[in-house]
Write an enzyme that holds these catalytic residues in place. Structure first.
Site, PDB file in Angstrom:
ATOM      1  N   SER A  40       0.807  -1.221   0.000  1.00 40.18           N
ATOM      2  CA  SER A  40       0.000   0.000   0.000  1.00 40.18           C
ATOM      3  C   SER A  40       0.844   1.276   0.000  1.00 40.18           C
ATOM      4  O   SER A  40       0.350   2.331  -0.383  1.00 40.18           O
ATOM      5  CB  SER A  40      -0.930   0.002   1.217  1.00 40.18           C
ATOM      6  OG  SER A  40      -0.193  -0.225   2.396  1.00 40.18           O
ATOM      7  N   ASP A 324      -2.813   7.935   8.209  1.00 37.84           N
ATOM      8  CA  ASP A 324      -3.786   7.042   8.856  1.00 37.84           C
ATOM      9  C   ASP A 324      -3.020   6.135   9.816  1.00 37.84           C
ATOM     10  O   ASP A 324      -1.910   6.470  10.236  1.00 37.84           O
ATOM     11  CB  ASP A 324      -4.626   6.282   7.808  1.00 37.84           C
ATOM     12  CG  ASP A 324      -3.794   5.332   6.946  1.00 37.84           C
ATOM     13  OD1 ASP A 324      -2.612   5.077   7.285  1.00 37.84           O
ATOM     14  OD2 ASP A 324      -4.327   4.842   5.933  1.00 37.84           O
ATOM     15  N   HIS A 327      -0.001   4.567   7.252  1.00 37.51           N
ATOM     16  CA  HIS A 327       0.681   5.203   6.120  1.00 37.51           C
ATOM     17  C   HIS A 327       1.078   6.637   6.414  1.00 37.51           C
ATOM     18  O   HIS A 327       0.346   7.372   7.075  1.00 37.51           O
ATOM     19  CB  HIS A 327      -0.231   5.152   4.881  1.00 37.51           C
ATOM     20  CG  HIS A 327      -0.725   3.773   4.590  1.00 37.51           C
ATOM     21  ND1 HIS A 327      -1.994   3.354   4.902  1.00 37.51           N
ATOM     22  CD2 HIS A 327      -0.093   2.706   4.061  1.00 37.51           C
ATOM     23  CE1 HIS A 327      -2.132   2.072   4.559  1.00 37.51           C
ATOM     24  NE2 HIS A 327      -0.992   1.655   4.058  1.00 37.51           N
TER      25      HIS A 327
END
Ligand SMILES: *[C@@H]1O[C@H](CO)[C@@H](O)[C@H](O)[C@H]1NC(C)=O
Ligand SMILES: *[C@@H]1O[C@H](CO)[C@@H](O)[C@H](O)[C@H]1NC(C)=O
Ligand SMILES: *[C@@H]1O[C@H](CO)[C@@H](O)[C@H](O)[C@H]1NC(C)=O
Ligand SMILES: *[C@@H]1O[C@H](CO)[C@@H](O)[C@H](O)[C@H]1NC(C)=O
Ligand SMILES: *[C@@H]1O[C@H](CO)[C@@H](O)[C@H](O)[C@H]1NC(C)=O
Ligand SMILES: *[C@@H]1O[C@H](CO)[C@@H](O)[C@H](O)[C@H]1NC(C)=O
Ligand SMILES: *[C@@H]1O[C@H](CO)[C@@H](O)[C@H](O)[C@H]1NC(C)=O
Length: 367
Positions: A40, A324, A327
């Protein structure tokens, strides 16, 4: 006489400036193509249509990105986005949607929750594991062979491209440290598990080499025991989850041995570098300016660590390390990308930085 002397001086100053500009130009235009693999941290839309909880294609993701929520797990640009800009390329399209893009300039295969191992992250749903990402790169290569006029011409093209790989965090966070879903921690201790990961990673990098890749930037694992979602899940009141950081450093030590091995095995034609996440985060003074180091900017869903949909994020996003639960913010990504690309501190990359990796000649890239 006096005027002439000034003119002379001016001439030399202008010449120096022109040389400096030419040098910078060469440094900045060192490749035409950029292929991205990972999780991600590098995904830019590959998970959007997958049945998985590991999605981030809704607001407030992308609040600072020109086209909004695209499937990037941050408020703005990712590290690969910044690297594309430094190299002089457009944003690299996700493999899931290359419509309207020139795949000769690059493709991003990265997928949230994915790992080196196939099973990693699957408790959240589908993901595109490292092996599947390599298969997808084979699909891209098959489409460019006719455009470039054959297999040899394609290999000649690919050997100049930057191959960026940032993978492995999920093999810990979404596998080894979730014993309720995965047996790995019952089967292997941390040394043995790192060996399993590194031997699979070695096989994967050799497969990319066999497909034509020659210039590799491999990102080592960061302090994954310090991300807000992990701190919250472990109920740590201050500081980091030490076991998880230890796991990452065992992996990183073995990654360095792997890079030495690959540089020796392929010394005639390839170059592998490590972007040292630990060093960059601990030694880059630009990170000292961030006020909030251990909490996320957006309000997160407890079970996933991802932002609550349509929530209002913090206003001072440049003051936060974390966007978040997992990340980093765009502000952090920019500093990280600069550190990897051409920062002067030799601890940030090993044995070369990305700019030097790219400017070295493909037939003999080891300096
Ligand atoms: C690379 O380094 C030079 C000199 O430090 C700097 O002027 C330039 O902005 C850097 N380029 C990037 C893309 O960071
Ligand atoms: C695919 O990419 C194109 C070009 O960037 C964009 O216009 C289009 O909306 C994208 N399609 C999907 C389904 O995301
Ligand atoms: C894992 O087990 C091996 C073999 O028993 C041992 O040599 C190694 O030190 C162990 N590693 C850890 C981190 O416990
Ligand atoms: C890859 O990992 C699996 C465990 O998932 C292990 O059984 C296998 O031996 C590893 N493969 C290589 C090439 O090391
Ligand atoms: C978290 O830790 C605090 C004290 O450090 C304790 O009071 C609390 O019960 C713990 N919560 C959970 C869910 O374990
Ligand atoms: C976050 O850092 C602040 C300041 O260093 C500290 O007071 C606070 O306890 C930390 N919170 C957590 C959850 O670690
Ligand atoms: C990364 O940098 C740290 C701190 O400088 C160092 O201890 C570590 O060995 C480096 N790791 C790799 C994989 O190069």
């Amino acid at each position: 006489m006096e005027i002439r002397r000034i003119n002379n001086k001016l001439f030399w100053m202008l010449l120096a400036a022109a040389v400096a500009a030419a040098t910078n130009y060469v440094e900045a235009q060192t490749t035409d193509c950029f292929y991205v693999f990972g999780d991600s941290l590098s995904d830019d839309g590959n998970n959007n249509l997958l049945p998985t909880l590991a999605k981030y294609n809704y607001p407030p993701y992308g609040v600072d990105f020109p086209s909004g929520a695209t499937g990037r797990a941050t408020n703005g640009r990712t590290v690969p986005d910044y690297l594309s800009q430094f190299i002089g390329l457009p944003f690299i399209p996700p493999f899931a949607n290359t419509t309207g893009s020139d795949v000769l300039k690059g493709v991003d295969y990265a997928s949230g929750a994915a790992g080196i191992l196939f099973e990693t992250g699957k408790q959240m749903g589908d993901d595109i594991s490292m092996d599947a990402q390599i298969t997808n790169h084979g699909v891209t290569i098959a489409t460019v062979i006719p455009k470039l006029g054959g297999v040899e011409a394609t290999k000649n093209y690919l050997k100049k491209c930057l191959y960026y790989v940032n993978i492995g965090s999920n093999d810990y966070l979404n596998n080894y440290f979730l014993p309720q879903y995965y047996p790995s921690s019952h089967i292997y201790n941390l040394t043995q598990f790192a060996d399993v990961l590194i031997s699979n990673y070695s096989r994967q990098l050799r497969a990319l080499h066999a497909a034509g890749a020659r210039k590799f930037a491999l990102v080592s694992l960061g302090s994954i025991g310090c991300v807000p979602a992990v701190i919250i899940a472990a109920n740590v009141s201050n500081g980091c989850v030490q076991d998880i950081n230890t796991a990452a450093s065992i992996f990183n030590d073995k990654l360095r041995v792997l890079v030495d091995q690959l540089n020796s095995d392929f010394s005639a034609d390839s170059s592998f570098i490590i972007v040292n996440s630990t060093a960059i985060f601990s030694l880059n003074p630009n990170f000292l300016g961030f006020k909030i180091q251990n909490a996320s900017c957006c309000k997160t869903v407890a079970s996933t660590g991802l932002c609550v949909a349509n929530g209002t994020p913090c206003e001072d996003r440049n003051e936060y390390v974390f966007w978040d639960g997992f990340h980093t913010t765009e502000a952090v990504n920019e500093i990280f990308a600069e550190s990897a690309y051409n920062a002067s501190n030799p601890d940030f990359t090993y044995p070369n930085n990305i700019a030097r990796l790219l400017s070295s000649s493909p037939s003999n890239t080891n300096e």
